[in-house]
Scaffold this motif. Structure first.
Motif, PDB file in Angstrom:
ATOM      1  N   MET A  20      68.647  43.760  17.546  1.00  0.00           N
ATOM      2  CA  MET A  20      67.992  44.060  18.791  1.00  0.00           C
ATOM      3  C   MET A  20      67.439  45.473  18.684  1.00  0.00           C
ATOM      4  SD  MET A  20      67.372  42.701  21.752  1.00  0.00           S
ATOM      5  CE  MET A  20      68.360  41.254  21.609  1.00  0.00           C
ATOM      6  N   GLN A  21      66.269  45.661  19.178  1.00  0.00           N
ATOM      7  CA  GLN A  21      65.701  47.009  19.138  1.00  0.00           C
ATOM      8  C   GLN A  21      65.256  47.434  20.522  1.00  0.00           C
ATOM      9  OE1 GLN A  21      62.414  46.571  16.425  1.00  0.00           O
ATOM     10  NE2 GLN A  21      60.962  46.313  18.055  1.00  0.00           N
ATOM     11  N   ASN A  22      65.262  48.738  20.746  1.00  0.00           N
ATOM     12  CA  ASN A  22      64.700  49.266  21.980  1.00  0.00           C
ATOM     13  C   ASN A  22      63.202  49.008  21.960  1.00  0.00           C
ATOM     14  OD1 ASN A  22      67.202  50.298  22.801  1.00  0.00           O
ATOM     15  ND2 ASN A  22      66.911  52.115  21.580  1.00  0.00           N
ATOM     16  N   ARG A  23      62.612  48.766  23.105  1.00  0.00           N
ATOM     17  CA  ARG A  23      61.191  48.400  23.170  1.00  0.00           C
ATOM     18  C   ARG A  23      60.480  49.194  24.252  1.00  0.00           C
ATOM     19  NH1 ARG A  23      58.972  45.346  19.424  1.00  0.00           N
ATOM     20  NH2 ARG A  23      57.497  44.775  20.988  1.00  0.00           N
ATOM     21  N   ARG A  24      59.186  49.216  24.156  1.00  0.00           N
ATOM     22  CA  ARG A  24      58.328  49.686  25.237  1.00  0.00           C
ATOM     23  C   ARG A  24      57.561  48.468  25.737  1.00  0.00           C
ATOM     24  NH1 ARG A  24      58.247  54.706  26.688  1.00  0.00           N
ATOM     25  NH2 ARG A  24      59.001  56.191  25.193  1.00  0.00           N
ATOM     26  N   VAL A  25      57.686  48.207  27.022  1.00  0.00           N
ATOM     27  CA  VAL A  25      57.000  47.078  27.644  1.00  0.00           C
ATOM     28  C   VAL A  25      56.190  47.632  28.804  1.00  0.00           C
ATOM     29  CG1 VAL A  25      57.288  44.880  28.845  1.00  0.00           C
ATOM     30  CG2 VAL A  25      58.865  45.502  26.996  1.00  0.00           C
ATOM     31  N   ALA A  26      54.895  47.410  28.745  1.00  0.00           N
ATOM     32  CA  ALA A  26      53.987  47.912  29.786  1.00  0.00           C
ATOM     33  C   ALA A  26      54.202  49.405  30.026  1.00  0.00           C
ATOM     34  CB  ALA A  26      54.164  47.113  31.073  1.00  0.00           C
ATOM     35  N   GLY A  27      54.405  50.160  28.933  1.00  0.00           N
ATOM     36  CA  GLY A  27      54.549  51.612  29.024  1.00  0.00           C
ATOM     37  C   GLY A  27      55.931  52.105  29.442  1.00  0.00           C
ATOM     38  N   ARG A  28      56.873  51.187  29.696  1.00  0.00           N
ATOM     39  CA  ARG A  28      58.217  51.580  30.102  1.00  0.00           C
ATOM     40  C   ARG A  28      59.206  51.332  28.973  1.00  0.00           C
ATOM     41  NH1 ARG A  28      60.279  49.683  35.621  1.00  0.00           N
ATOM     42  NH2 ARG A  28      61.717  51.319  35.029  1.00  0.00           N
ATOM     43  N   PHE A  29      60.165  52.246  28.816  1.00  0.00           N
ATOM     44  CA  PHE A  29      61.196  52.136  27.790  1.00  0.00           C
ATOM     45  C   PHE A  29      62.258  51.146  28.251  1.00  0.00           C
ATOM     46  CE2 PHE A  29      65.231  53.604  25.916  1.00  0.00           C
ATOM     47  CZ  PHE A  29      64.914  53.478  24.585  1.00  0.00           C
ATOM     48  N   VAL A  30      62.596  50.173  27.393  1.00  0.00           N
ATOM     49  CA  VAL A  30      63.625  49.168  27.688  1.00  0.00           C
ATOM     50  C   VAL A  30      64.705  49.291  26.613  1.00  0.00           C
ATOM     51  CG1 VAL A  30      64.097  46.723  28.051  1.00  0.00           C
ATOM     52  CG2 VAL A  30      61.843  47.649  28.660  1.00  0.00           C
ATOM     53  N   PRO A  31      65.917  49.773  26.971  1.00  0.00           N
ATOM     54  CA  PRO A  31      66.966  50.058  25.983  1.00  0.00           C
ATOM     55  C   PRO A  31      67.762  48.823  25.573  1.00  0.00           C
ATOM     56  CG  PRO A  31      67.729  50.692  28.140  1.00  0.00           C
ATOM     57  CD  PRO A  31      66.312  50.201  28.313  1.00  0.00           C
ATOM     58  N   LEU A  32      67.121  47.842  24.977  1.00  0.00           N
ATOM     59  CA  LEU A  32      67.800  46.602  24.595  1.00  0.00           C
ATOM     60  C   LEU A  32      68.932  46.839  23.603  1.00  0.00           C
ATOM     61  CD1 LEU A  32      64.718  44.252  24.257  1.00  0.00           C
ATOM     62  CD2 LEU A  32      66.341  44.358  26.143  1.00  0.00           C
ATOM     63  N   ALA A  33      68.698  47.682  22.605  1.00  0.00           N
ATOM     64  CA  ALA A  33      69.734  47.941  21.595  1.00  0.00           C
ATOM     65  C   ALA A  33      70.955  48.592  22.230  1.00  0.00           C
ATOM     66  CB  ALA A  33      69.181  48.819  20.478  1.00  0.00           C
ATOM     67  N   TRP A  34      70.742  49.509  23.139  1.00  0.00           N
ATOM     68  CA  TRP A  34      71.859  50.184  23.795  1.00  0.00           C
ATOM     69  C   TRP A  34      72.628  49.202  24.666  1.00  0.00           C
ATOM     70  CZ3 TRP A  34      68.434  54.792  25.635  1.00  0.00           C
ATOM     71  CH2 TRP A  34      68.025  55.522  24.532  1.00  0.00           C
ATOM     72  N   ASP A  35      71.902  48.356  25.386  1.00  0.00           N
ATOM     73  CA  ASP A  35      72.560  47.351  26.220  1.00  0.00           C
ATOM     74  C   ASP A  35      73.361  46.376  25.358  1.00  0.00           C
ATOM     75  OD1 ASP A  35      71.445  48.536  28.448  1.00  0.00           O
ATOM     76  OD2 ASP A  35      69.824  47.074  28.639  1.00  0.00           O
ATOM     77  N   THR A  36      72.802  45.976  24.224  1.00  0.00           N
ATOM     78  CA  THR A  36      73.496  45.063  23.316  1.00  0.00           C
ATOM     79  C   THR A  36      74.770  45.708  22.787  1.00  0.00           C
ATOM     80  OG1 THR A  36      71.409  44.025  22.688  1.00  0.00           O
ATOM     81  CG2 THR A  36      73.272  43.724  21.188  1.00  0.00           C
ATOM     82  N   ALA A  37      74.698  46.971  22.387  1.00  0.00           N
ATOM     83  CA  ALA A  37      75.881  47.684  21.888  1.00  0.00           C
ATOM     84  C   ALA A  37      76.948  47.786  22.978  1.00  0.00           C
ATOM     85  CB  ALA A  37      75.491  49.068  21.400  1.00  0.00           C
ATOM     86  N   ARG A  38      76.537  48.014  24.208  1.00  0.00           N
ATOM     87  CA  ARG A  38      77.496  48.095  25.311  1.00  0.00           C
ATOM     88  C   ARG A  38      78.243  46.761  25.487  1.00  0.00           C
ATOM     89  NH1 ARG A  38      75.082  51.368  27.927  1.00  0.00           N
ATOM     90  NH2 ARG A  38      73.370  50.176  28.790  1.00  0.00           N
ATOM     91  N   VAL A  39      77.518  45.641  25.410  1.00  0.00           N
ATOM     92  CA  VAL A  39      78.154  44.325  25.532  1.00  0.00           C
ATOM     93  C   VAL A  39      79.062  44.052  24.331  1.00  0.00           C
ATOM     94  CG1 VAL A  39      77.709  41.840  25.570  1.00  0.00           C
ATOM     95  CG2 VAL A  39      76.346  43.364  26.999  1.00  0.00           C
ATOM     96  N   LEU A  40      78.579  44.323  23.108  1.00  0.00           N
ATOM     97  CA  LEU A  40      79.390  44.079  21.904  1.00  0.00           C
ATOM     98  C   LEU A  40      80.660  44.917  21.900  1.00  0.00           C
ATOM     99  CD1 LEU A  40      76.668  43.831  19.123  1.00  0.00           C
ATOM    100  CD2 LEU A  40      78.067  41.978  20.060  1.00  0.00           C
ATOM    101  N   SER A  41      80.603  46.114  22.482  1.00  0.00           N
ATOM    102  CA  SER A  41      81.778  46.994  22.474  1.00  0.00           C
ATOM    103  C   SER A  41      82.922  46.430  23.308  1.00  0.00           C
ATOM    104  CB  SER A  41      81.403  48.396  22.942  1.00  0.00           C
ATOM    105  OG  SER A  41      81.113  48.390  24.336  1.00  0.00           O
ATOM    106  N   ARG A  42      82.656  45.440  24.146  1.00  0.00           N
ATOM    107  CA  ARG A  42      83.731  44.767  24.889  1.00  0.00           C
ATOM    108  C   ARG A  42      84.581  43.904  23.956  1.00  0.00           C
ATOM    109  NH1 ARG A  42      79.828  42.412  29.540  1.00  0.00           N
ATOM    110  NH2 ARG A  42      79.117  44.406  30.354  1.00  0.00           N
ATOM    111  N   TYR A  43      84.008  43.483  22.836  1.00  0.00           N
ATOM    112  CA  TYR A  43      84.666  42.534  21.939  1.00  0.00           C
ATOM    113  C   TYR A  43      84.934  43.087  20.540  1.00  0.00           C
ATOM    114  CZ  TYR A  43      82.778  39.652  25.628  1.00  0.00           C
ATOM    115  OH  TYR A  43      82.450  39.140  26.861  1.00  0.00           O
ATOM    116  N   LEU A  44      84.215  44.120  20.150  1.00  0.00           N
ATOM    117  CA  LEU A  44      84.331  44.692  18.803  1.00  0.00           C
ATOM    118  C   LEU A  44      84.545  46.187  18.889  1.00  0.00           C
ATOM    119  CD1 LEU A  44      81.261  42.940  17.146  1.00  0.00           C
ATOM    120  CD2 LEU A  44      83.655  42.309  16.847  1.00  0.00           C
TER     121      LEU A  44
END
Length: 64
Positions: free
Chosen positions: A1-25
């Motif tokens: 998962m990578q962080n993205r820019r969508v319509a000029g806005r930063f979307v922290p997908l990688a950070w959100d994914t790491a936050r979810v994974l840290s619940r289990y790993l």
């Protein structure tokens, strides 16, 4: 998962994914995997698949 820019806005997908994974790993280091393909010029926020970031994780040990 990578962080993205969508319509000029930063979307922290990688950070959100790491936050979810840290619940289990237990998350560890981050690595960069480089491809032999040369990076293209232009907008640095657009992926060129010349590299990817990898997050290392493991199952928690008893008591962690």
């Amino acid at each position: 998962m990578q962080n993205r820019r969508v319509a000029g806005r930063f979307v922290p997908l990688a950070w959100d994914t790491a936050r979810v994974l840290s619940r289990y790993l237990v998350l560890g280091d981050e690595r960069i995997h480089l491809y032999k393909k040369a990076a293209s010029g232009g907008d640095p926020t657009v992926t060129n698949r010349a590299h990817e970031y990898l997050v290392v994780g493991r199952k928690p040990l008893d008591g962690e």
